[in-house]
Design a protein around this motif. Structure first.
Motif, PDB file in Angstrom:
ATOM      1  N   GLU A  36      26.327  -3.322  -0.858  1.00  0.00           N
ATOM      2  CA  GLU A  36      26.374  -4.209   0.294  1.00  0.00           C
ATOM      3  C   GLU A  36      25.088  -4.032   1.092  1.00  0.00           C
ATOM      4  N   ASN A  37      24.763  -5.019   1.902  1.00  0.00           N
ATOM      5  CA  ASN A  37      23.586  -4.934   2.759  1.00  0.00           C
ATOM      6  C   ASN A  37      23.941  -4.217   4.056  1.00  0.00           C
ATOM      7  N   TYR A  38      22.916  -3.679   4.736  1.00  0.00           N
ATOM      8  CA  TYR A  38      23.133  -2.955   5.988  1.00  0.00           C
ATOM      9  C   TYR A  38      22.196  -3.476   7.069  1.00  0.00           C
ATOM     10  N   MET A  39      22.651  -3.382   8.306  1.00  0.00           N
ATOM     11  CA  MET A  39      21.818  -3.702   9.454  1.00  0.00           C
ATOM     12  C   MET A  39      21.484  -2.388  10.154  1.00  0.00           C
ATOM     13  N   ILE A  40      20.211  -2.028  10.162  1.00  0.00           N
ATOM     14  CA  ILE A  40      19.777  -0.748  10.713  1.00  0.00           C
ATOM     15  C   ILE A  40      18.745  -1.013  11.801  1.00  0.00           C
ATOM     16  N   MET A  41      19.126  -0.740  13.034  1.00  0.00           N
ATOM     17  CA  MET A  41      18.279  -1.011  14.197  1.00  0.00           C
ATOM     18  C   MET A  41      17.793  -2.461  14.202  1.00  0.00           C
ATOM     19  N   GLY A  42      18.702  -3.362  13.905  1.00  0.00           N
ATOM     20  CA  GLY A  42      18.389  -4.784  13.965  1.00  0.00           C
ATOM     21  C   GLY A  42      17.637  -5.331  12.774  1.00  0.00           C
ATOM     22  N   LYS A  43      17.355  -4.494  11.788  1.00  0.00           N
ATOM     23  CA  LYS A  43      16.608  -4.925  10.602  1.00  0.00           C
ATOM     24  C   LYS A  43      17.534  -4.857   9.392  1.00  0.00           C
ATOM     25  N   GLU A  44      17.623  -5.951   8.647  1.00  0.00           N
ATOM     26  CA  GLU A  44      18.537  -5.985   7.513  1.00  0.00           C
ATOM     27  C   GLU A  44      17.932  -5.309   6.291  1.00  0.00           C
ATOM     28  N   PHE A  45      18.748  -4.493   5.650  1.00  0.00           N
ATOM     29  CA  PHE A  45      18.387  -3.911   4.362  1.00  0.00           C
ATOM     30  C   PHE A  45      19.092  -4.707   3.277  1.00  0.00           C
ATOM     31  N   ASP A  46      18.300  -5.343   2.415  1.00  0.00           N
ATOM     32  CA  ASP A  46      18.822  -6.101   1.280  1.00  0.00           C
ATOM     33  C   ASP A  46      18.661  -5.233   0.038  1.00  0.00           C
ATOM     34  N   TYR A  47      19.782  -4.762  -0.492  1.00  0.00           N
ATOM     35  CA  TYR A  47      19.719  -3.820  -1.614  1.00  0.00           C
ATOM     36  C   TYR A  47      19.096  -4.430  -2.867  1.00  0.00           C
ATOM     37  N   THR A  48      19.033  -5.749  -2.931  1.00  0.00           N
ATOM     38  CA  THR A  48      18.446  -6.392  -4.115  1.00  0.00           C
ATOM     39  C   THR A  48      16.921  -6.454  -4.040  1.00  0.00           C
ATOM     40  N   GLN A  49      16.349  -6.118  -2.867  1.00  0.00           N
ATOM     41  CA  GLN A  49      14.897  -6.213  -2.673  1.00  0.00           C
ATOM     42  C   GLN A  49      14.328  -4.906  -2.119  1.00  0.00           C
ATOM     43  N   PRO A  50      14.477  -3.799  -2.836  1.00  0.00           N
ATOM     44  CA  PRO A  50      14.040  -2.508  -2.275  1.00  0.00           C
ATOM     45  C   PRO A  50      12.534  -2.415  -2.034  1.00  0.00           C
ATOM     46  N   GLU A  51      11.732  -2.934  -2.953  1.00  0.00           N
ATOM     47  CA  GLU A  51      10.278  -2.836  -2.770  1.00  0.00           C
ATOM     48  C   GLU A  51       9.812  -3.703  -1.607  1.00  0.00           C
ATOM     49  N   ALA A  52      10.384  -4.888  -1.482  1.00  0.00           N
ATOM     50  CA  ALA A  52      10.031  -5.754  -0.358  1.00  0.00           C
ATOM     51  C   ALA A  52      10.425  -5.101   0.963  1.00  0.00           C
ATOM     52  N   TYR A  53      11.535  -4.391   0.943  1.00  0.00           N
ATOM     53  CA  TYR A  53      11.992  -3.687   2.149  1.00  0.00           C
ATOM     54  C   TYR A  53      10.978  -2.620   2.551  1.00  0.00           C
ATOM     55  N   ILE A  54      10.516  -1.826   1.591  1.00  0.00           N
ATOM     56  CA  ILE A  54       9.513  -0.798   1.889  1.00  0.00           C
ATOM     57  C   ILE A  54       8.241  -1.436   2.439  1.00  0.00           C
ATOM     58  N   ASN A  55       7.807  -2.501   1.798  1.00  0.00           N
ATOM     59  CA  ASN A  55       6.551  -3.146   2.201  1.00  0.00           C
ATOM     60  C   ASN A  55       6.638  -3.820   3.562  1.00  0.00           C
ATOM     61  N   SER A  56       7.854  -4.036   4.059  1.00  0.00           N
ATOM     62  CA  SER A  56       8.012  -4.718   5.346  1.00  0.00           C
ATOM     63  C   SER A  56       7.725  -3.810   6.535  1.00  0.00           C
ATOM     64  N   PHE A  57       7.597  -2.500   6.295  1.00  0.00           N
ATOM     65  CA  PHE A  57       7.374  -1.559   7.394  1.00  0.00           C
ATOM     66  C   PHE A  57       5.882  -1.371   7.656  1.00  0.00           C
ATOM     67  N   ALA A  58       5.524  -1.355   8.920  1.00  0.00           N
ATOM     68  CA  ALA A  58       4.121  -1.143   9.290  1.00  0.00           C
ATOM     69  C   ALA A  58       3.716   0.314   9.096  1.00  0.00           C
ATOM     70  N   ILE A  59       4.644   1.235   9.364  1.00  0.00           N
ATOM     71  CA  ILE A  59       4.341   2.665   9.236  1.00  0.00           C
ATOM     72  C   ILE A  59       5.016   3.185   7.977  1.00  0.00           C
ATOM     73  N   LYS A  60       4.216   3.650   7.042  1.00  0.00           N
ATOM     74  CA  LYS A  60       4.732   4.178   5.775  1.00  0.00           C
ATOM     75  C   LYS A  60       3.615   4.939   5.088  1.00  0.00           C
ATOM     76  N   ARG A  61       3.955   5.683   4.046  1.00  0.00           N
ATOM     77  CA  ARG A  61       2.963   6.434   3.280  1.00  0.00           C
ATOM     78  C   ARG A  61       2.673   5.764   1.940  1.00  0.00           C
ATOM     79  N   SER A  62       3.648   5.048   1.393  1.00  0.00           N
ATOM     80  CA  SER A  62       3.471   4.478   0.050  1.00  0.00           C
ATOM     81  C   SER A  62       2.658   3.187   0.097  1.00  0.00           C
TER      82      SER A  62
END
Length: 488
Positions: free
Chosen positions: A462-488
């Motif tokens: 199922e998808n989750y809403m975390i601090m107002g941002k939706e996590f779509d389990y079908t798009q994990p890489e897009a989810y990572i890339n959507s963050f401004a602060i990250k290491r990868s």
């Protein structure tokens, strides 16, 4: 206690459901024991009572009812389950009926329509003999481990024929290493740990499985009292924070939270690994400005007047997973019947823990020195959700501060893997769904839940809403890339 009794179900003088007012020898001994009875002591008392029944009650079944083995105990479990079912789990009806016709008559009547011996044999054949009954299960002394801990003093392991020694462990690095070297048969772990261990992140790669989550929610961000004027995370630059382990929801939720406020967790603050029992002392000494920790150490900081609860993690992600029951794939494969019995006892205890009406009783059972070693009032505040936060004098009432749900959602594993990759704990191509489904045994959990009469979810993602941002389990890489602060 309100756990199902394994007393002779054909005896009207036995209650199959014990309560705090019960005066039987077993419950009296439990009441006298400050730390609770061990599984072995409980079994001895049960055997003594069964022997007494056998000698003194002519209308009881004549078969030997002593628990000389796990097979004997399983026979009693089957008898008790059948008799309880016949009377709709209404114990007064069972007892009144037996007083009228006698236990032997009831046993004969049931035997005429239901071949009890064949049912017992079928149950044991389907399970097979337990390859091992004496087990060692590690736990870190936090309220997240409630089901694993309380299953010992409250008899859930014994119910499934196991003699489990739950061993207090200083922290998760120790729990991981003792599990890897075989010193523990299974252990209380953090939900990211079996994923990391399977992938070889932070340790040698060893296939681990996580058949059950222990708790959801149940954590908090605590700050030192001197920071009551710094409630905005943007003011936290230079702060030193504690988390209990790198591969923890605490680490990933803290990173997520501060990053959403523009704070880089690797450059703007320091995050240190501190074992949970040492959190409050480090806060008091000034070694930490705050921490994201499991309870009861958040509430303990308030109790000690050292810190205050800035935020419950349920306000970051409602229903997030935290701790789990895990073991090596090797243990589950080589000892399938023992593993199945242990698995069932944990799921059963987790559901018992999920009921608010049981929380005060559980707090009393797990607070003593050999378990959490905490003031009962602190543990009770955590488990009931009625607590003071160190900011306001009024009592907060948050029933969902911690909850217990064994179902290991595959989508939760995918989210954890995205955070492991986001912050550089794993690199390269990640088979998110493949790893999630290999480690988090949702289908097995569903079956055990059904076997125990509980209703599992109808899906595992199922998808989750975390601090107002939706996590779509079908798009994990897009989810990572959507963050401004990250290491990868």
């Amino acid at each position: 206690m309100t756990t199902k009794s394994l007393a002779n179900p054909f005896d009207a003088s036995n209650s199959l459901t014990h309560s705090n007012s019960c005066t039987c020898e077993l419950c009296s001994a439990e009441a006298r024991s400050a730390q609770g009875l061990s599984d072995r002591d409980r079994q001895i008392l049960m055997e003594k009572q069964a022997e007494k029944d056998h000698i003194h009650r002519a209308d009881a079944p004549t078969a030997d009812t002593r628990f000389d083995s796990s097979d004997d105990m399983m026979d009693r479990v089957v008898e008790s389950a059948i008799v309880r079912g016949v009377f709709g789990h209404h114990d007064p009806s069972r007892r009144n009926f037996i007083r009228m016709i006698g236990g032997g008559t009831l046993a004969a009547a049931l035997g005429s329509v239901l071949p009890l011996d064949k049912v017992k044999a079928a149950v044991k054949e389907s399970m097979g003999p337990l390859e091992k009954t004496k087990l060692k299960v590690g736990f870190v002394p936090i309220t997240c481990a409630t089901p694993i801990i309380m299953a010992e003093p409250m008899g859930f392991y014994a119910k499934y024929g196991l003699d489990v020694e739950v061993i207090k462990t200083a922290g998760w690095a120790v729990a991981r290493d003792k599990s890897l070297n075989g010193e523990y048969d299974a252990s209380h772990m953090l939900t990211p740990m079996p994923l990391a261990m399977t992938l070889g992140a932070g340790s040698s790669a060893t296939p681990y499985i996580m058949p059950a989550v222990e708790n959801i929610n149940g954590q908090a961000i605590v700050l030192h009292n001197k920071h009551k004027d710094k409630r905005d995370p943007k003011q936290w630059k230079g702060f030193k924070f504690g988390v209990p382990f790198e591969y923890s929801m605490h680490n990933f939720l803290l990173r997520y939270y501060v990053a959403e406020h523009g704070i880089d967790p690797d450059q703007d603050i320091q995050i240190r690994v501190v074992p949970p029992p040492e959190m409050v002392a480090n806060l008091r000494a000034g070694n930490l400005d705050g921490y994201l920790s499991p309870d009861p150490f958040n509430q303990r900081a308030v109790y000690e007047k050292v810190g205050f609860i800035h935020m419950l993690t349920k306000d970051i992600w409602e229903g997030h997973p935290c701790c789990a029951f895990a073991c090596s794939q090797k243990f589950a494969t080589e000892m399938p019947n023992t593993y199945a019995a242990l698995f069932k006892s944990i799921v059963d205890a987790t559901h018992y823990s999920s009921k608010p009406e049981n929380r005060a009783e559980i707090a009393k059972a797990i607070s003593p020195t050999n378990y959490l070693n905490q003031p009962e009032v602190v543990v009770q505040q955590v488990l009931t959700g009625r607590y003071v936060d160190g900011l306001e004098a009024k009592v907060q009432d948050v029933p969902g501060r911690i909850d217990f749900d064994p179902f290991p959602w595959h989508s939760m594993a995918v989210w954890i893997l995205t955070q492991m990759k986001r912050w550089g704990y794993i690199n390269g191509e990640v088979d998110y769904r493949g790893i999630a489904e290999q480690v988090y045994l949702a289908s097995d959990t569903s079956q055990v839940m059904r076997d125990l009469g509980y209703e599992p979810p109808s899906k595992t993602y199922e998808n989750y809403m975390i601090m107002g941002k939706e996590f779509d389990y079908t798009q994990p890489e897009a989810y990572i890339n959507s963050f401004a602060i990250k290491r990868s």
